[in-house]
Design a protein around this motif. Structure first.
Motif, PDB file in Angstrom:
ATOM      1  N   THR A 177       0.799  -1.227   0.000  1.00 34.82           N
ATOM      2  CA  THR A 177       0.000   0.000   0.000  1.00 34.82           C
ATOM      3  C   THR A 177       0.829   1.273   0.000  1.00 34.82           C
ATOM      4  O   THR A 177       0.305   2.358  -0.271  1.00 34.82           O
ATOM      5  CB  THR A 177      -0.896   0.039   1.247  1.00 34.82           C
ATOM      6  N   GLY A 178       2.100   1.163   0.320  1.00 36.40           N
ATOM      7  CA  GLY A 178       2.925   2.356   0.446  1.00 36.40           C
ATOM      8  C   GLY A 178       2.606   3.158   1.695  1.00 36.40           C
ATOM      9  O   GLY A 178       2.859   4.364   1.748  1.00 36.40           O
ATOM     10  N   LYS A 179       2.073   2.497   2.707  1.00 32.25           N
ATOM     11  CA  LYS A 179       1.680   3.172   3.944  1.00 32.25           C
ATOM     12  C   LYS A 179       2.288   2.443   5.146  1.00 32.25           C
ATOM     13  O   LYS A 179       2.728   1.304   5.053  1.00 32.25           O
ATOM     14  CB  LYS A 179       0.160   3.198   4.085  1.00 32.25           C
ATOM     15  N   LEU A 180       2.301   3.148   6.270  1.00 33.05           N
ATOM     16  CA  LEU A 180       2.765   2.618   7.554  1.00 33.05           C
ATOM     17  C   LEU A 180       4.258   2.299   7.577  1.00 33.05           C
ATOM     18  O   LEU A 180       4.747   1.586   8.447  1.00 33.05           O
ATOM     19  CB  LEU A 180       1.963   1.377   7.983  1.00 33.05           C
ATOM     20  N   LEU A 181       4.997   2.840   6.615  1.00 32.17           N
ATOM     21  CA  LEU A 181       6.451   2.802   6.596  1.00 32.17           C
ATOM     22  C   LEU A 181       6.936   4.145   6.066  1.00 32.17           C
ATOM     23  O   LEU A 181       6.340   4.678   5.120  1.00 32.17           O
ATOM     24  CB  LEU A 181       6.989   1.682   5.696  1.00 32.17           C
ATOM     25  N   PRO A 182       8.014   4.693   6.640  1.00 31.58           N
ATOM     26  CA  PRO A 182       8.545   5.947   6.108  1.00 31.58           C
ATOM     27  C   PRO A 182       8.956   5.795   4.652  1.00 31.58           C
ATOM     28  O   PRO A 182       9.423   4.729   4.221  1.00 31.58           O
ATOM     29  CB  PRO A 182       9.754   6.216   6.996  1.00 31.58           C
ATOM     30  N   SER A 183       8.797   6.865   3.879  1.00 35.15           N
ATOM     31  CA  SER A 183       9.197   6.832   2.470  1.00 35.15           C
ATOM     32  C   SER A 183      10.705   6.973   2.316  1.00 35.15           C
ATOM     33  O   SER A 183      11.288   6.453   1.360  1.00 35.15           O
ATOM     34  CB  SER A 183       8.487   7.942   1.692  1.00 35.15           C
ATOM     35  N   ARG A 229      13.028   4.030   6.635  1.00 36.04           N
ATOM     36  CA  ARG A 229      12.289   2.780   6.398  1.00 36.04           C
ATOM     37  C   ARG A 229      12.987   1.621   7.097  1.00 36.04           C
ATOM     38  O   ARG A 229      12.348   0.826   7.802  1.00 36.04           O
ATOM     39  CB  ARG A 229      12.178   2.529   4.903  1.00 36.04           C
ATOM     40  N   TYR A 230      14.296   1.522   6.918  1.00 34.50           N
ATOM     41  CA  TYR A 230      15.025   0.431   7.566  1.00 34.50           C
ATOM     42  C   TYR A 230      15.081   0.616   9.075  1.00 34.50           C
ATOM     43  O   TYR A 230      15.112  -0.369   9.827  1.00 34.50           O
ATOM     44  CB  TYR A 230      16.437   0.316   6.981  1.00 34.50           C
ATOM     45  N   GLU A 231      15.069   1.855   9.544  1.00 32.86           N
ATOM     46  CA  GLU A 231      15.021   2.097  10.981  1.00 32.86           C
ATOM     47  C   GLU A 231      13.718   1.557  11.568  1.00 32.86           C
ATOM     48  O   GLU A 231      13.710   0.969  12.648  1.00 32.86           O
ATOM     49  CB  GLU A 231      15.151   3.596  11.260  1.00 32.86           C
ATOM     50  N   ALA A 232      12.620   1.767  10.848  1.00 30.94           N
ATOM     51  CA  ALA A 232      11.338   1.226  11.304  1.00 30.94           C
ATOM     52  C   ALA A 232      11.347  -0.299  11.272  1.00 30.94           C
ATOM     53  O   ALA A 232      10.868  -0.957  12.213  1.00 30.94           O
ATOM     54  CB  ALA A 232      10.201   1.765  10.437  1.00 30.94           C
ATOM     55  N   TRP A 292       5.581   8.062  18.911  1.00 33.84           N
ATOM     56  CA  TRP A 292       5.636   6.736  18.306  1.00 33.84           C
ATOM     57  C   TRP A 292       7.090   6.313  18.158  1.00 33.84           C
ATOM     58  O   TRP A 292       8.001   7.137  18.309  1.00 33.84           O
ATOM     59  CB  TRP A 292       4.925   6.716  16.947  1.00 33.84           C
ATOM     60  N   LEU A 293       7.321   5.065  17.853  1.00 34.65           N
ATOM     61  CA  LEU A 293       8.696   4.567  17.777  1.00 34.65           C
ATOM     62  C   LEU A 293       9.512   5.269  16.702  1.00 34.65           C
ATOM     63  O   LEU A 293      10.734   5.356  16.801  1.00 34.65           O
ATOM     64  CB  LEU A 293       8.697   3.052  17.540  1.00 34.65           C
ATOM     65  N   MET A 294       8.834   5.783  15.681  1.00 31.80           N
ATOM     66  CA  MET A 294       9.531   6.532  14.634  1.00 31.80           C
ATOM     67  C   MET A 294       9.280   8.033  14.752  1.00 31.80           C
ATOM     68  O   MET A 294       9.519   8.771  13.803  1.00 31.80           O
ATOM     69  CB  MET A 294       9.096   6.014  13.263  1.00 31.80           C
ATOM     70  N   ALA A 318       6.928  11.153  14.960  1.00 33.78           N
ATOM     71  CA  ALA A 318       5.557  11.619  14.739  1.00 33.78           C
ATOM     72  C   ALA A 318       4.746  10.659  13.882  1.00 33.78           C
ATOM     73  O   ALA A 318       3.522  10.754  13.830  1.00 33.78           O
ATOM     74  CB  ALA A 318       5.582  13.003  14.076  1.00 33.78           C
ATOM     75  N   GLU A 319       5.415   9.722  13.212  1.00 30.98           N
ATOM     76  CA  GLU A 319       4.747   8.837  12.254  1.00 30.98           C
ATOM     77  C   GLU A 319       4.452   7.469  12.869  1.00 30.98           C
ATOM     78  O   GLU A 319       5.358   6.775  13.347  1.00 30.98           O
ATOM     79  CB  GLU A 319       5.606   8.670  10.997  1.00 30.98           C
ATOM     80  N   TYR A 320       3.189   7.098  12.857  1.00 29.28           N
ATOM     81  CA  TYR A 320       2.754   5.781  13.320  1.00 29.28           C
ATOM     82  C   TYR A 320       3.056   4.771  12.219  1.00 29.28           C
ATOM     83  O   TYR A 320       2.689   4.965  11.058  1.00 29.28           O
ATOM     84  CB  TYR A 320       1.261   5.831  13.606  1.00 29.28           C
ATOM     85  N   THR A 321       3.726   3.678  12.569  1.00 27.32           N
ATOM     86  CA  THR A 321       4.177   2.712  11.561  1.00 27.32           C
ATOM     87  C   THR A 321       3.920   1.279  12.017  1.00 27.32           C
ATOM     88  O   THR A 321       3.439   1.031  13.127  1.00 27.32           O
ATOM     89  CB  THR A 321       5.689   2.871  11.288  1.00 27.32           C
ATOM     90  N   ILE A 322       4.310   0.362  11.158  1.00 27.61           N
ATOM     91  CA  ILE A 322       4.194  -1.048  11.516  1.00 27.61           C
ATOM     92  C   ILE A 322       5.088  -1.405  12.702  1.00 27.61           C
ATOM     93  O   ILE A 322       4.878  -2.431  13.346  1.00 27.61           O
ATOM     94  CB  ILE A 322       4.489  -1.985  10.326  1.00 27.61           C
ATOM     95  N   ALA A 323       6.076  -0.564  13.003  1.00 28.48           N
ATOM     96  CA  ALA A 323       6.900  -0.809  14.191  1.00 28.48           C
ATOM     97  C   ALA A 323       6.042  -0.728  15.448  1.00 28.48           C
ATOM     98  O   ALA A 323       6.174  -1.560  16.363  1.00 28.48           O
ATOM     99  CB  ALA A 323       8.041   0.207  14.255  1.00 28.48           C
ATOM    100  N   ASP A 324       5.158   0.256  15.504  1.00 27.63           N
ATOM    101  CA  ASP A 324       4.249   0.379  16.650  1.00 27.63           C
ATOM    102  C   ASP A 324       3.245  -0.763  16.674  1.00 27.63           C
ATOM    103  O   ASP A 324       2.970  -1.339  17.735  1.00 27.63           O
ATOM    104  CB  ASP A 324       3.503   1.717  16.576  1.00 27.63           C
ATOM    105  N   ILE A 325       2.708  -1.096  15.505  1.00 22.45           N
ATOM    106  CA  ILE A 325       1.705  -2.160  15.428  1.00 22.45           C
ATOM    107  C   ILE A 325       2.296  -3.502  15.830  1.00 22.45           C
ATOM    108  O   ILE A 325       1.630  -4.331  16.457  1.00 22.45           O
ATOM    109  CB  ILE A 325       1.103  -2.227  14.006  1.00 22.45           C
ATOM    110  N   ALA A 326       3.554  -3.726  15.491  1.00 20.89           N
ATOM    111  CA  ALA A 326       4.201  -4.987  15.860  1.00 20.89           C
ATOM    112  C   ALA A 326       4.382  -5.102  17.366  1.00 20.89           C
ATOM    113  O   ALA A 326       4.176  -6.166  17.959  1.00 20.89           O
ATOM    114  CB  ALA A 326       5.554  -5.101  15.166  1.00 20.89           C
ATOM    115  N   ASN A 327       4.752  -4.007  18.004  1.00 20.28           N
ATOM    116  CA  ASN A 327       5.163  -4.056  19.409  1.00 20.28           C
ATOM    117  C   ASN A 327       4.056  -3.837  20.428  1.00 20.28           C
ATOM    118  O   ASN A 327       4.017  -4.520  21.452  1.00 20.28           O
ATOM    119  CB  ASN A 327       6.273  -3.023  19.648  1.00 20.28           C
ATOM    120  N   PHE A 328       3.162  -2.879  20.167  1.00 23.83           N
ATOM    121  CA  PHE A 328       2.278  -2.489  21.268  1.00 23.83           C
ATOM    122  C   PHE A 328       1.314  -3.591  21.725  1.00 23.83           C
ATOM    123  O   PHE A 328       1.019  -3.679  22.939  1.00 23.83           O
ATOM    124  CB  PHE A 328       1.542  -1.179  20.950  1.00 23.83           C
ATOM    125  N   PRO A 329       0.792  -4.464  20.851  1.00 28.49           N
ATOM    126  CA  PRO A 329      -0.109  -5.502  21.373  1.00 28.49           C
ATOM    127  C   PRO A 329       0.561  -6.430  22.391  1.00 28.49           C
ATOM    128  O   PRO A 329      -0.090  -6.922  23.312  1.00 28.49           O
ATOM    129  CB  PRO A 329      -0.546  -6.259  20.118  1.00 28.49           C
TER     130      PRO A 329
END
Length: 235
Positions: A101-107, A112-115, A174-176, A178-189
């Protein structure tokens, strides 16, 4: 309309709408990562409950999609080159959905690799350590009643990992940043599960990590999280 009949998993869990992503999961910390991501991305999908109580994950149909017999797994009828793609391992699925989708990762490539490194931090650390702690604390306490080594080992490692997150969240929502990413989705649950699933906040000393607690609170009230945390429905 997409034809998914070549995938044995659809025989046990027939697709009502074979044109959308099929999610095979359970509302566990690993499972909800994908339902939350799908909700955040606005991708249409169809959830299927893989019940551990009936050993659904060990059936030939499910193993044909994930030979490791773990949730979650997906079947995307519109995969690369427009062909169906079956995929397992939550970290891989998160990356796939973000790139699709091109979303939830920095462009930016470096960001991107940091996330991605924080996704791997969860896959290699937060998930296994908190999972083992939860197992011995809540589900196998009777087996270690006279030997606290296992629980203490995973408790202490969980606290160390929470300290890493606490430091990372200094000055960040957020972990990155100001941008909410899959890094947050992976960890917070997984961090949320300390209280929500294991009732072990006091044992872990979760109040010693105020930035982590506020981060979890921010994440779990997002509309996509509120919905995704309950998918698939268990009743």
């Amino acid at each position: 309309m997409s034809d998914l009949t070549a995938y044995p998993v659809t025989r046990r869990w027939p697709a009502k709408d074979p044109s959308v992503i099929q999610l095979y999961s359970l509302p566990t910390p690993n499972g909800v990562k994908i339902s939350i991501a799908l909700e955040e991305l606005g991708l249409p999908y169809e959830p299927h409950l893989v019940s551990f109580s009936t050993n659904d994950q060990k059936t030939p149909e499910f193993l044909s999609l994930n030979p490791n017999g773990k949730i979650p797994a997906i079947l995307d009828p519109d995969g690369p080159a427009g062909k169906p793609l079956g995929l397992f391992e939550s970290g891989a699925i998160l990356l796939y959905l973000a790139e699709k989708t091109g979303k939830l990762l920095p462009s930016d490539a470096a960001l991107r690799y940091e996330a991605i490194q924080w996704v791997f931090f969860q896959v290699g650390g937060i998930g296994p350590m908190l999972g083992q702690f939860g197992h011995f604390f809540k589900f196998a306490a009777d087996k270690v009643a006279n030997n606290s080594y296992a629980m203490e080992r995973y408790r202490d490692e969980a606290k160390r990992l929470l300290g890493v997150l606490e430091q990372r969240l200094e000055g960040r929502d957020w972990l990155m940043g100001a941008e909410y990413t899959i890094a947050d989705i992976a960890n917070f649950p997984w961090v949320r599960a300390i209280e929500a699933a294991y009732g072990a906040g006091d044992v872990i000393g979760i109040s010693d990590f105020p930035k982590v607690m506020k981060w979890v609170q921010r994440a779990e009230v997002r509309p996509a999280s509120v919905k995704g945390l309950e998918i698939p429905e268990t009743s």
